[in-house]
Enzyme design. Sequence first.
Site, mmCIF file in Angstrom:
data_model
loop_
_atom_site.group_PDB
_atom_site.id
_atom_site.type_symbol
_atom_site.label_atom_id
_atom_site.label_comp_id
_atom_site.label_asym_id
_atom_site.label_seq_id
_atom_site.Cartn_x
_atom_site.Cartn_y
_atom_site.Cartn_z
ATOM 1 N N MET A 1 61.967 4.583 3.142
ATOM 2 C CA MET A 1 61.831 4.198 1.714
ATOM 3 C C MET A 1 60.703 4.066 1.591
ATOM 4 O O MET A 1 59.939 2.894 1.334
ATOM 5 C CB MET A 1 62.620 2.262 1.629
ATOM 6 N N ASP B 1 75.094 0.705 1.256
ATOM 7 C CA ASP B 1 73.866 0.615 2.028
ATOM 8 C C ASP B 1 73.605 -1.402 1.212
ATOM 9 O O ASP B 1 72.930 -0.941 0.504
ATOM 10 C CB ASP B 1 72.996 1.232 2.200
ATOM 11 N N MET C 1 73.082 2.973 -2.732
ATOM 12 C CA MET C 1 72.249 1.514 -2.805
ATOM 13 C C MET C 1 73.476 1.100 -3.676
ATOM 14 O O MET C 1 73.823 0.662 -5.125
ATOM 15 C CB MET C 1 71.221 1.451 -3.257
ATOM 16 N N MET D 1 60.327 1.312 5.791
ATOM 17 C CA MET D 1 59.838 0.823 4.243
ATOM 18 C C MET D 1 57.876 0.380 4.324
ATOM 19 O O MET D 1 57.477 0.091 4.908
ATOM 20 C CB MET D 1 59.636 -0.810 3.793
ATOM 21 N N SER E 1 72.426 -1.652 10.969
ATOM 22 C CA SER E 1 70.758 -1.612 10.165
ATOM 23 C C SER E 1 70.061 -2.645 11.520
ATOM 24 O O SER E 1 70.719 -4.057 10.606
ATOM 25 C CB SER E 1 70.447 -2.179 9.294
ATOM 26 N N HIS F 1 71.759 2.629 12.223
ATOM 27 C CA HIS F 1 70.826 2.724 10.780
ATOM 28 C C HIS F 1 69.186 2.304 10.893
ATOM 29 O O HIS F 1 69.229 1.327 10.882
ATOM 30 C CB HIS F 1 70.879 2.122 9.366
ATOM 31 N N ASP G 1 65.578 1.890 8.717
ATOM 32 C CA ASP G 1 65.229 1.502 7.452
ATOM 33 C C ASP G 1 63.883 1.265 7.869
ATOM 34 O O ASP G 1 63.172 0.636 8.114
ATOM 35 C CB ASP G 1 65.605 0.071 7.073
ATOM 36 N N HIS H 1 66.308 6.079 7.646
ATOM 37 C CA HIS H 1 66.611 6.220 5.683
ATOM 38 C C HIS H 1 64.382 5.243 5.907
ATOM 39 O O HIS H 1 64.496 4.531 5.468
ATOM 40 C CB HIS H 1 67.554 4.856 5.466
HETATM 41 C C1 DX5 Z 1 67.715 -2.688 2.611
HETATM 42 C C2 DX5 Z 1 67.829 -1.717 3.324
HETATM 43 C C3 DX5 Z 1 69.389 -1.899 4.459
HETATM 44 C C4 DX5 Z 1 69.571 -3.763 4.712
HETATM 45 C C5 DX5 Z 1 70.862 -3.868 4.802
HETATM 46 O O1 DX5 Z 1 66.534 -2.296 1.536
HETATM 47 O O2 DX5 Z 1 68.223 -0.198 3.227
HETATM 48 O O3 DX5 Z 1 69.576 -1.133 4.771
HETATM 49 O O4 DX5 Z 1 68.690 -3.669 6.152
HETATM 50 O O5 DX5 Z 1 70.805 -5.112 5.135
HETATM 51 P P1 DX5 Z 1 72.842 -5.976 4.770
HETATM 52 O O6 DX5 Z 1 73.544 -5.526 5.178
HETATM 53 O O7 DX5 Z 1 72.171 -7.381 5.369
HETATM 54 O O8 DX5 Z 1 72.559 -5.810 3.242
HETATM 55 ZN ZN ZN Z 2 68.565 0.690 4.488
#
Ligand code: DX5
Ligand code: ZN
Length: 222
Positions: A69, A176, A138, A38, A9, A34, A36, A67
């Site tokens: 969110m 994840d 998750m 947000m 990620s 990956h 993320d 991903h």
């Molecule tokens: C959290 C994200 C993850 C995050 C994972 O909401 O979706 O992808 O980056 O990070 P770690 O592996 O540090 O939990």
């Molecule tokens: Zn993620």
Amino acid sequence: MKKIKLSPSALSCNFANAGVQIQASRDGGAEYLHLDVMDGIFVPNISFGQPVVKSLAKCTDMVIDTHLMITEPIRYIEDFAKAGSDIITVHVEACTDVKATLNKIKECGKKVGLSIKPKTPVSAIYEYLPLCDLVLVMTVEPGFGGQKFMADMLPKCEELREYAQKNGLDYEISVDGGVSAENAHLCVKAGANVLVAGSSVLGKEDIKKAAEDVLRAARMGE
Ligand code: DX5
Ligand code: ZN
């Protein structure tokens, strides 16, 4: 059993040096990247959007595993497809019309991912599973990297694997949140084959070695 893939990620990157860090994870065997996204509404944090996805997608040959969110992701599917995503994952909890959202991803020629938060049961997505190329379980509350892995989410992977077998479906199962060399074998044993890892890979000093360590640990679960 599907091939195990590590999906570091980028949230754990130093963005001033992201290209080099991502390449180090690639050298350590990671095949997916990956990303993320947000929005500060669906989750209580803001990360990055299309320009960053576009730049990172251009700097690597890894499979871009985006991903989202964000609330009502259907509004931005085209943008993230154009930015270079290969897989676009949305949250069932974020969509008013889940089917339309997944179909939109398909129309854009991308692989369809659907994710569930810790409190959402697998049964909430049964009806959408025939449309999915990947299901993302998750293992932390989404929003932040560096949280503690929730091992009690692993039965969801088992359920998803059994459901696929029973119903002749063929999606990948991804986990994840808090995934590391300590628990990767448990994830694989439960049925996951795509392991997202932020702090335990791109957050480490020696990224190549960290990726190798997580992958080695994951293979112990096969
Ligand atoms: C959290 C994200 C993850 C995050 C994972 O909401 O979706 O992808 O980056 O990070 P770690 O592996 O540090 O939990
Ligand atoms: Zn993620």
